[in-house]
Design a protein around this motif. Structure first.
Motif: not given
Ligand code: ATP
Ligand code: ATP
Ligand code: MG
Ligand code: MG
Lengths: 235, 379, 351, 291, 256
Positions: A36, A41-42, A83, E151
């Motif tokens: 997580n 997703s970013t 997502e 966040n």
């Molecule tokens: N819109 C946003 N504003 C601020 N921080 C964000 C935002 N979206 C994601 N983050 C932060 O960026 C980081 C990466 O998030 P991301 O959603 O890409 O993770 P992920 O690998 O897709 O996780 P998951 O498996 O939970 O979907 C995390 O620390 C999250 O808190």
């Protein structure tokens, strides 16, 4: 086909991607695993231009597509099942699918698209006049995937496609991933269900805290003890 | 925008002429270069045209004086203040004017309600206010520094009724009035006066309308159903013109009588054929053959491109009265000026003006009607 | 580029907050002294009037902020509540000779009742639908004030509204009394808002704003809190209305137009909705600007509009509308308890 | 008399409906109440007046004003609202922005044209026809026909074309829409263009009917049209039409039975009653509340 | 009678019968799972239990009292709280504040207390905050206490939802796909946490598609398909039930 070099992305002051290097070759299935908040997703958001890359480059079919508007990217042949599903809640299932084929000019292709999706998910055909917002969680997930298929993409980005789906549908989804790949569509896949993801993939990347911590052949990754412990739930 | 230009242009001529006038300033007044007169009225918003008209007229009068050496050897400066025709703005403006400390007098505030808010502040601080337009009877009662160069509602209403009943010979009066302090008062006064008349003249219907809607058909339909053969229209030109237009569509024979604040070139522009035959009483008539008025109208038209309206002309005379009083008093000290102003007899473009004990004026009315697209005296 | 700038901003806010937190007492004392001696520094009545007006608009904004900033219900008709407060108070004062405070209280009660009457039937409405109903409410109140001649005196308005007085001492702008009255009321309202927000009421408000359904699932009685917000908001605005009426001394239906409602709303948004500090800065800017720019004449409100647009363009969250970056404040007793628990645990482990 | 009054109301209602369409269009895509719309409407009328004054002939003049006002709509979006969307600001920031814009436009109009009411040439002035006791002018008839046609065109555009589907998608989820390859900013600007054009049509028709133009003309009419749009279910074009007619007729009735001074709040009273019974207006879609 | 007794509840949306005469019972301290294909009506059952939807037919009896068609906020007071399939946090609030909102109903000070900051207010407020922090500690979110919910990464958001539901003081927790979006390792941790809830005396009803969670933790399982109940029993029975395999499990092999 898709090449990402030293990519950095920020959310305000949060440094979410810290220099990612990644490549997807034509015809491959590449999966992206990580816990997580690792930034999976970013990464997809940055590819699709929803999030802004601060530095680094993204090339798709030797065109630089870094930070170009999202709608342009859709037009280059990249399509995404994002997502959170992101369906159009007040539009009907059919209209949602129609929008998936927004960039397709050929009427016949669109009709074929409908047929394909409905064959895949009969549930959606049953509910084709229902507004997407009232679908159940899993039905929405099916819709998001179906919508991404409508544009006949060259590269398909799937963000946790099995989320919220019943076990038998999960199997279906992975079959689908395999079969559309055989039809020549390249796939970049994010999955929490790492076991299955790795079993269908050619190669894989492991993301940790915004950086690539491991990459290589999918089988190899699946057998890595650290991966097993951290992501596969096997001690 | 014209105001500033004319102010500067007149300045150059003033030096040569200032020596001819032998009025030395007896009073304490510091070494201020100019004597300031405030024009406080709406300069923005729906009624901005009136405030701008006031300012223009005041500037014209000031220019004339300045060309002759100003007053008390000083040039006159007109300072416009925008009250947006809102009471709250006016209260603030009044405070500001009072705080300026060097304002010799205030020409303005436009509507009676606004005047009534501002007047107590001027009164408390002993600043002279002359309103060219307030018509509410209470206004001048606020105090001895408060004057107006406009008739009270009653006399003008009487004149309108006179036109309707005597000149036009109608018996069934309909009233259409705007829902403002002025409109409400006026329509009440009309009703009272008609009642006093006795005889067979009667008010058959009264409709109030609000500003900001251009559709008067419901009110008109009602008046017409009630059988009105003459309609007294208590509103400005921007009410009279559309009412005339919409009324004549359903009843081409209707006679419409207005008030002097409808007397404006725009009435004809806006109303076109429909306002033919509309009559009203005025205390200022720009087509008059009087020399004084002719030169004034020419000067005004030359400077600002349109003929002056009745209210602007009243502002013009108000400035003249104030300056005359200052000259007579030999000081801008408002206590002194007030005394002279109260006793002043002034022959201006809006007729001979003499304030009564309240600070009100009596004027003679001229009856005017529209014929072939121009204003003419009624016969 | 942008990101680096934001990063800096973030630090500045945190730094600022820490600074204010550390020097709370001296800052409070010095501003209190400044505010108290203010009228003696300045004898200009006009400026004092403007300052009082700014104060009144801060109160109004604080009132609307409860509804819009906290519960998320955008009202476009708060002029209606101001009108109710102003009319009730001034009519009682002029017709029955009631004292200022008593008549203000009655005004607040009437507005509170109006708040219930407006809040209850509109509970099911959301977003724009609610906004337009409040807009309509404002217009209806204005129309009533205009047409109910026998009570409100119609378009003629209410004249000669007396100044407030305490123990026979008339509080006017001239003697500075009005200024102090405004100051006291402002202080009370500010404190009231502060303590309300820092309680379960404030949390319930915010919960409803961010996710009403989730709030319901936490057992929050949405009906109660929405109506409560309406009532509090109405009462506060009514008190400011009463104050305003006695400041100007005259009110008529046109004092309470839609523009007043949008002005209050603009202050709330421009300052930063959901904050108390924002209301102060918002009011100072939006009320003083039209005064400072009188020389612009015709273009005054063009520039005013431009300011609104530009401010929103560059700080859409409002000038002071940041989320606190400081850690959540725990009271001493809790910190102690937590320490206690931690050490207990460690002891257990070591045993 | 009732018949006449109802007819008066219907004509007035058509006028409201024409303005209401603009609110609905923009709301339908941005969920934003565009408070500058009333001023844009006034702008449209003034532009028409200006071009008529240039002696281009009345219809070319109106056409010019349509284009100018449409461009003004785009300008509003591009300069003030798009930057806010980029910053993902709260919707209310956009609302305040439109209030600011309304201030700018209206005061610019006052500064350039003066606040006074100005005459506008009559359109379609082919006299009056009497049906029984009813007096109906050609202007009224033409106004109704043109409004209905405009409405029909817009409804077809939104519901039957691809760009219409894109508009609805942008309203629902702009992020997903852009992922589908839709140029969201273009679609929004296009909607603002349509809004501007519809405002200009309204401006020209209504001014032609009342033969009056002034900077403040969009204020009260704008508010009531907004009420009409919400009454019909904001975002729904047929709703705007029905809402407008309802407001017009109820105003006319209020003026007849209560007096003209009550008419201004009539729109709102009807609105409140309708919304209490149907919280999303007459034709409004119910918000999706699945949890 | 069982602690929570659901008798033949039915919900229709237009022509669709989303839930058709579903019955089940839950005893105190049990973990009961509801599974079924997508769109089977599971979330709808939760929505009926918590009063989001009124029920068309049937009855829901909790602790001996009927609770169907009560207002949602009253059902929470009775002691049933839930999480959402699509996460619904108070994103503008901090993590700890989210939990504090959860404590809303069992707070007894009144408006007057909060305005005048009475000792009662201070004491209760302190208790709540302390309690909230303890809940966060137990679910492993203590280190993110001061962050804004917005966040948090997805998985932490799910945990926060559970923490918030616990804070309401409810003894019955309805968890809608708590493990969605978690990797196997994280699911395993969640599983441990839910077990610990059981130990603390909570009753848990869970909807979940992750069979590794469902089969390992549930005391009993109910299966619905197309709104109709098709099976019930202990995990091993369900895993081998023909109908369930056909409609839901497909070829997935379950090691229950
Ligand atoms: N819109 C946003 N504003 C601020 N921080 C964000 C935002 N979206 C994601 N983050 C932060 O960026 C980081 C990466 O998030 P991301 O959603 O890409 O993770 P992920 O690998 O897709 O996780 P998951 O498996 O939970 O979907 C995390 O620390 C999250 O808190
Ligand atoms: N408000 C509604 N209006 C119309 N249909 C609805 C509504 N809510 C749910 N449905 C339908 O009822 C059925 C059951 O939905 P529900 O959300 O309960 O499914 P679920 O079992 O939770 O599925 P999933 O596992 O995919 O979340 C679905 O087919 C859905 O489309
Ligand atoms: Mg993710
Ligand atoms: Mg579900």
């Amino acid at each position: 086909m898709l090449k990402i070099e030293n990519l950095h992305t920020y959310y305000g002051n949060i440094h979410a991607l810290k220099g990612i290097d990644l490549e997807v070759k034509e015809g491959e299935i590449v999966s992206l695993i990580g816990s997580n908040g690792a930034g999976k997703s970013t990464l997809l958001s940055t590819i699709t231009g929803v999030a802004h890359a601060k530095s680094g480059s993204i090339t798709f079919k030797s065109n630089n597509i870094t930070n170009i508007p999202t709608y342009h990217i859709a037009n280059t042949g990249i399509s995404i099942s994002p997502e959170g599903r992101e369906v159009f809640p007040a539009l009907t299932v059919e209209e949602n699918l129609r929008l998936g084929a927004y960039i397709v000019k050929d009427k016949k292709k669109i009709e074929e698209g409908y047929e394909r999706v409905y064959k895949l998910f009969p549930r959606l055909q049953e509910r084709y006049k229902q507004t997407a917002g009232t679908l159940s969680g899993g039905e929405q997930q099916m819709l998001a995937i179906g919508r991404a298929l409508m544009s006949n993409p060259q590269l398909l980005l799937l963000d946790e496609p099995s989320l919220g789906l019943a076990p038998n549908i999960v199997l279906l989804i992975f079959d689908l991933i395999r079969s559309i790949n055989e039809q020549g569509i390249t796939i970049l896949l994010i999955e929490q269900n790492a076991n299955m993801a790795l079993s269908v993939s050619n190669r894989a990347y492991v993301l940790e805290n915004g950086t690539v911590s491991m990459s290589g052949d999918a089988k190899q990754i699946a057998n890595d003890p650290r991966v097993k412990k951290a992501y596969l739930g096997q001690a | 925008g014209c105001t500033n230009n004319s102010a500067t242009s007149s300045e150059s001529t003033s030096d040569s002429t200032s020596t001819t006038k032998e009025t030395e300033s007896t009073q304490s007044s510091e070494s201020t270069e100019t004597i300031k007169i405030a024009v406080a009225a709406p300069m923005t918003g729906d009624t901005a045209e009136y405030g701008i008209g006031f300012t223009n007229a005041a500037q014209l009068m000031a220019d004339e004086w300045n060309a002759n050496g100003g007053v008390l050897g000083q040039q006159i400066e007109i300072v416009p203040y925008d009250d947006k025709n809102s009471s709250e703005e006016a209260a603030t403006i009044a405070q500001k004017i009072v705080s300026e400390g060097d304002i010799a007098g205030v020409i303005g505030h436009f509507s009676s309600g606004v005047c009534l808010t501002a007047a107590p502040i001027y009164q408390q601080n002993q600043i002279i206010e002359i309103s060219p337009s307030a018509s509410h009877p209470d206004y001048s009662l606020v105090g001895d520094y408060i004057f107006r160069n406009n008739t009270v509602i009653k006399s003008e209403a009487a004149a309108s009724i006179d036109i309707a009943t005597q000149d036009l010979g109608k018996k069934n009066i309909g009233i259409i009035s705007i829902k403002t302090d002025w409109g409400t008062n006026t329509s009440q006064v009309i009703k009272d006066l008609v009642e006093q008349l006795g005889s067979d003249v009667k008010v058959v219907a009264h409709e109030e309308v609000v500003e900001g809607s251009d559709d008067y058909s419901p009110a008109i339909t009602k008046l017409n159903e009630a059988g009105a053969d003459v309609v007294i229209c208590a509103g400005m030109y921007n009410l009279v013109a559309p009412v005339a237009k919409q009324y004549k569509q359903i009843n081409p024979d209707i006679q419409i009588v207005g008030f002097s604040n409808a007397y404006s070139q725009q009435l004809i522009e806006l109303g076109g054929d429909s306002v033919e035959g509309v009559c009203f009483p005025v205390i200022f008539f720009s087509e008059s053959q009087d020399e004084k008025i002719k030169t004034y109208v020419d000067a005004f038209t030359k400077a600002y491109g349109t003929a002056p309206s009745a209210l602007s002309s009243q502002a013009y005379d108000s400035v003249g009265m104030l300056l005359t009083a200052i000259e007579q008093a030999g000081t801008t000290d408002s206590q002194q000026v007030r005394k002279f102003l109260a006793d002043l007899g002034y022959d201006g473009v809006t007729g001979y003006t003499k304030f009564d004990e309240n600070g009100d004026v009596q004027k003679d009315f001229i009856k005017v009607t529209i014929k072939d697209g121009t204003f003419v005296k009624m016969d | 580029m942008n990101d680096i700038k934001q990063k800096k901003n973030f630090n500045i806010i945190l730094y600022l907050e820490q600074f204010i937190d550390r020097f709370k007492l001296p800052l409070a004392v010095s501003s209190a002294v400044l505010l108290l001696i203010f009228p003696h520094l300045l004898t200009n009545q006009y400026i004092l009037t403007i300052v009082v007006k700014v104060g009144i608009y801060i109160i109004l904004a604080l009132g609307l902020n409860i509804l819009t900033g906290y519960v998320g219900l955008v009202s476009l008709g708060h002029a209606g509540f101001v009108a109710i407060g102003a009319y009730t108070a001034s009519l009682l004062a002029t017709r029955l000779g009631l004292g200022f405070f008593l008549s203000m209280l009655c005004g607040m009660i009437c507005a509170g009742i109006a708040g219930i009457l407006l809040g209850l039937p509109t509970l099911r409405l959301s977003g724009t639908y609610l906004s337009i109903v409040t807009l309509g409410f404002g217009e209806i109140i204005k129309t009533i004030a205009m047409n109910w001649d026998s009570v409100t005196n119609g378009t003629l308005g209410v004249k000669n509204i007396p100044s407030p007085s305490i123990f026979g001492l008339k509080l006017t702008i001239a003697n500075g009394g009005f200024y102090y009255l405004m100051l006291v009321m402002l202080l009370i309202v500010t404190l009231f808002c502060y303590v309300t927000y820092k309680s379960r009421t404030g949390r319930a408000f915010l919960a409803i704003k961010t996710d009403e359904m989730a709030g319901i699932m936490m057992g929050i009685n949405v009906t109660y809190y929405k109506v409560l917000a309406f009532v509090l908001s109405a009462c506060i605005c009514a008190s400011a209305g009463a104050l305003y009426a006695s400041l100007i001394g005259y009110i008529d239906p046109n004092t309470f137009t839609f523009d007043v409602s949008t002005m209050i709303l603009s202050i709330v948004i421009l300052g930063g909705m959901g904050t108390i500090r924002g209301m102060f800065i918002g009011s100072i800017i939006l009320i003083t600007f039209p005064e400072l720019s009188r020389s612009l004449m015709d273009y005054r409100f063009v520039v005013y509009g431009l300011i609104l647009v530009l401010m929103m363009r560059f700080r859409p969250q409002g000038l002071l509308g940041w989320k606190s970056q400081m850690p959540y404040k725990l009271s001493k007793s809790i910190t102690r308890k937590l320490e206690q628990a931690r050490s207990d645990k460690q002891e257990n482990l070591s045993q | 008399m009732i018949g006449q009054q109802i007819f008066n109301g219907l004509t007035l209602g058509m006028a409201y409906a024409l303005i209401a369409v603009g609110y609905s269009l923009v709301f339908g895509i941005l969920r934003l109440v565009n408070f500058s719309h009333g001023s844009v409407y006034a702008f449209g009328a003034h532009a028409a007046l200006l071009f008529v004054g240039m002696k281009l002939g009345i219809f070319p003049a109106i056409l010019m004003s349509l284009i100018f006002t449409g461009v003004l709509g785009i300008l509003i979006d591009k300069t003030a609202l798009e930057p806010l969307r980029k910053k993902k600001s709260m919707p209310i920031a956009s609302l305040i922005t439109t209030i600011g814009i309304s201030n700018i436009i209206q005061n610019m109009l006052t500064a350039t044209f003066g606040s006074q009411k100005k005459a506008f040439p009559a359109l379609f002035d082919f006299g009056v026809i009497s049906v029984g006791k009813l007096q109906i002018s050609w202007t009224q008839i033409c106004m109704c026909i043109i409004s209905l046609m405009l409405m029909l065109v817009l409804v077809l555009l939104v519901h039957k074309t691809k760009i219409g589907l894109a508009m609805r998608a942008c309203e629902q989820n702009p992020k997903a829409a852009s992922m589908m390859g839709i140029n969201v900013n273009f679609i929004i600007s296009f909607t603002f263009f349509l809004g501007g054009v519809s405002a200009a049509i309204a401006g020209a028709l209504i001014s032609g009917y009342y033969q009056i133009v002034y900077p403040n003309m969009g204020y009260m009419a704008g508010l009531k049209a907004f009420a009409a749009a919400v009454l019909g279910g904001i975002g729904s074009l047929p709703g705007a039409l029905i809402g407008g007619l309802l407001v017009g007729v109820s105003e006319s009735m209020a003026a007849t039975f209560l007096g003209s001074t009550y008419r201004d709040c009539m729109a709102f009273i009807i609105l409140i009653i309708v919304l209490i019974v149907r919280p999303n207006g007459l034709f409004g879609k119910k918000g999706i509340t699945k949890v | 009678m069982a602690y929570l007794q659901v008798n033949e509840i039915t919900k229709r949306f237009g022509g669709i019968v989303a839930v058709d005469k579903v019955s089940f019972e839950v005893n105190k301290g049990e973990i009961v799972s509801i599974i079924g294909p997508n769109g089977a009506g599971k979330t709808t059952v939760f929505n009926m239990l918590t009063g989001v939807y009124t029920i068309d037919e049937g009855e829901i009896v909790f602790d001996g009292k009927p609770i169907h068609n009560q207002k949602p906020q009253d059902i929470v007071k009775v002691g049933i709280s839930r999480t959402f399939q699509n996460i619904r946090l108070f994103y503008d609030l901090r993590v700890v504040e989210n939990v504090l909102v959860g404590t809303h109903i069992n707070t007894n000070y009144n408006f007057f207390d909060s305005v005048f900051r009475t000792p009662r207010f201070r004491k209760e407020e302190d208790d709540k905050v302390y309690n909230a922090i303890r809940i966060l500690q137990s679910i492993g979110l203590d280190n993110r206490r001061d962050d804004y919910a917005q966040n948090l990464p997805y998985g932490d958001q799910r945990k926060l939802e559970i923490a918030r539901a616990i804070a309401t003081g409810a003894k019955v927790l309805l968890l809608d796909e708590p493990a969605a979006g978690m990797n196997p390792q994280e699911s395993a941790e969640l599983l441990q946490f839910i077990r610990s809830l059981k130990v603390q005396g909570y009753t848990v009803i869970m909807i979940e598609h992750d069979m590794s969670v469902v089969m390992n933790i549930s005391d009993r399982i109910y299966v619905i398909d197309h709104g109709k109940p098709i099976a019930k029993g202990i995990p091993s029975e369900i895993a081998n039930n023909e109908r369930v395999i056909e409609a839901y499990l497909g070829g997935v092999n379950i090691n229950a």
